[in-house]
Design an enzyme around this catalytic site. Structure first.
Site: not given
Length: 301
Positions: A45, A73, A87, A188
């Site tokens: 993203d 992550y 987000d 997210r």
């Protein structure tokens, strides 16, 4: 007259900056490597930073297979606010006091989102619904549902819980988390679902990808660094790091390159893509075992 590209075949591990789409990074790399043949192994993203694996020249043939590997992550989840995009880039749609949420409740919520789960991707995602990107439908105000998909969350850990106050004065909690997950997982969506389960809403405020398969952040370069010196991981090294290795003799190498489906050793049954190397250490092809024989997925030599 078409000039032959001088760009080396291989992978470039980029530390993507925030604000860039994955396509922006590919476009930048085409200029740096002076070739059109550049692609990525799975998007990141625009808000997110970290590991983006790019393939240059022949290595673009590996990207679809690399995209299926495990990802890791580091992120920050804000409990107490819901946004349109799940987000920090989206408009806030609801706020709730999250200050009374206990660590035990957070851990219980995370346990429900660990292991093999069904996940509904964010509506503002690139998933196609009846041939149209989900984000396009969402921007046009359409009402639609995205079917849940199976994903695997191998690890979902909370490192820190911080009390904070949002801009609108809402008491919120910021969770610093790490996630190891299968391809196709939306972090997210994990933030959204954790917040929903706890009854206060949630969204992702920061995300950094630290690993894609075997490729880690410590080997990634920023675009500025790559502009000064293009660092390409040779295709043979990249393949050996990502896939099981099968070394064949010169005769088998010749047969394979002539399209003969070789008998594969039993150890590779069900192993997924396997990298084949000749006696000189040249990476020849990516194959997969099918009924005991090697089915070519990508021929590199």
């Amino acid at each position: 007259m078409n000039r032959k590209s001088t760009a080396p075949d291989g992978l470039v591990i980029v530390d993507k900056p925030s604000g860039f789409t994955s396509h922006d990074v590919v476009a930048k790399m085409r200029g740096i490597a002076k070739t059109r043949r550049v692609g990525h192994a799975g998007t990141l993203d625009p808000m997110a930073t970290g590991v983006l694996v790019l393939g240059v020249e022949k290595a673009t043939k590996l990207l679809g297979h690399l995209a299926l590997t495990e990802k890791e992550y580091l992120g920050t989840i804000r409990l107490g606010q819901t946004t349109l995009t799940d987000d920090a880039e989206g408009e806030i749609t609801a706020s709730a006091d999250a200050s009374r949420i206990t660590r035990e409740a957070i851990d219980a919520g995370i346990a429900k989102l660990s292991g093999a789960i069904m996940q509904v991707p964010s509506k503002v995602s690139a998933i196609k619904i009846d041939g149209v990107r989900s984000y396009k439908r969402a921007r046009e105000g359409e009402e639609f549902e995205i079917p849940a998909r199976p994903v695997t969350i191998s690890s979902f850990a909370v490192y820190d819980v911080r009390d904070a106050v949002a801009e609108d004065g809402t008491p919120v909690l910021d969770l610093v988390v790490s996630v190891v997950c299968s391809s196709g997982t939306y972090i997210r969506a994990l933030a959204r679902d954790l917040g929903a389960d706890l009854g206060v809403g949630g969204h992702l405020t920061a995300l950094r990808r630290t690993r894609v398969g075997p490729y880690k952040l410590d080997s990634a370069k920023t675009l500025d660094q790559l502009q000064k010196e293009l660092a390409v991981m040779p295709i043979a090294e990249a393949a050996a790091a990502a896939f099981p290795r099968w070394d064949v003799d010169a005769k088998r190498a010749r047969l394979l390159m002539n399209g003969v489906r070789l008998e594969m050793p039993e150890e590779y049954a069900g192993a997924g893509p396997v990298a084949v190397f000749d006696p000189e250490g040249r990476f020849l092809a990516l194959v997969e075992e099918q009924k005991g024989k090697a089915k070519s997925l990508a021929v590199l030599s």
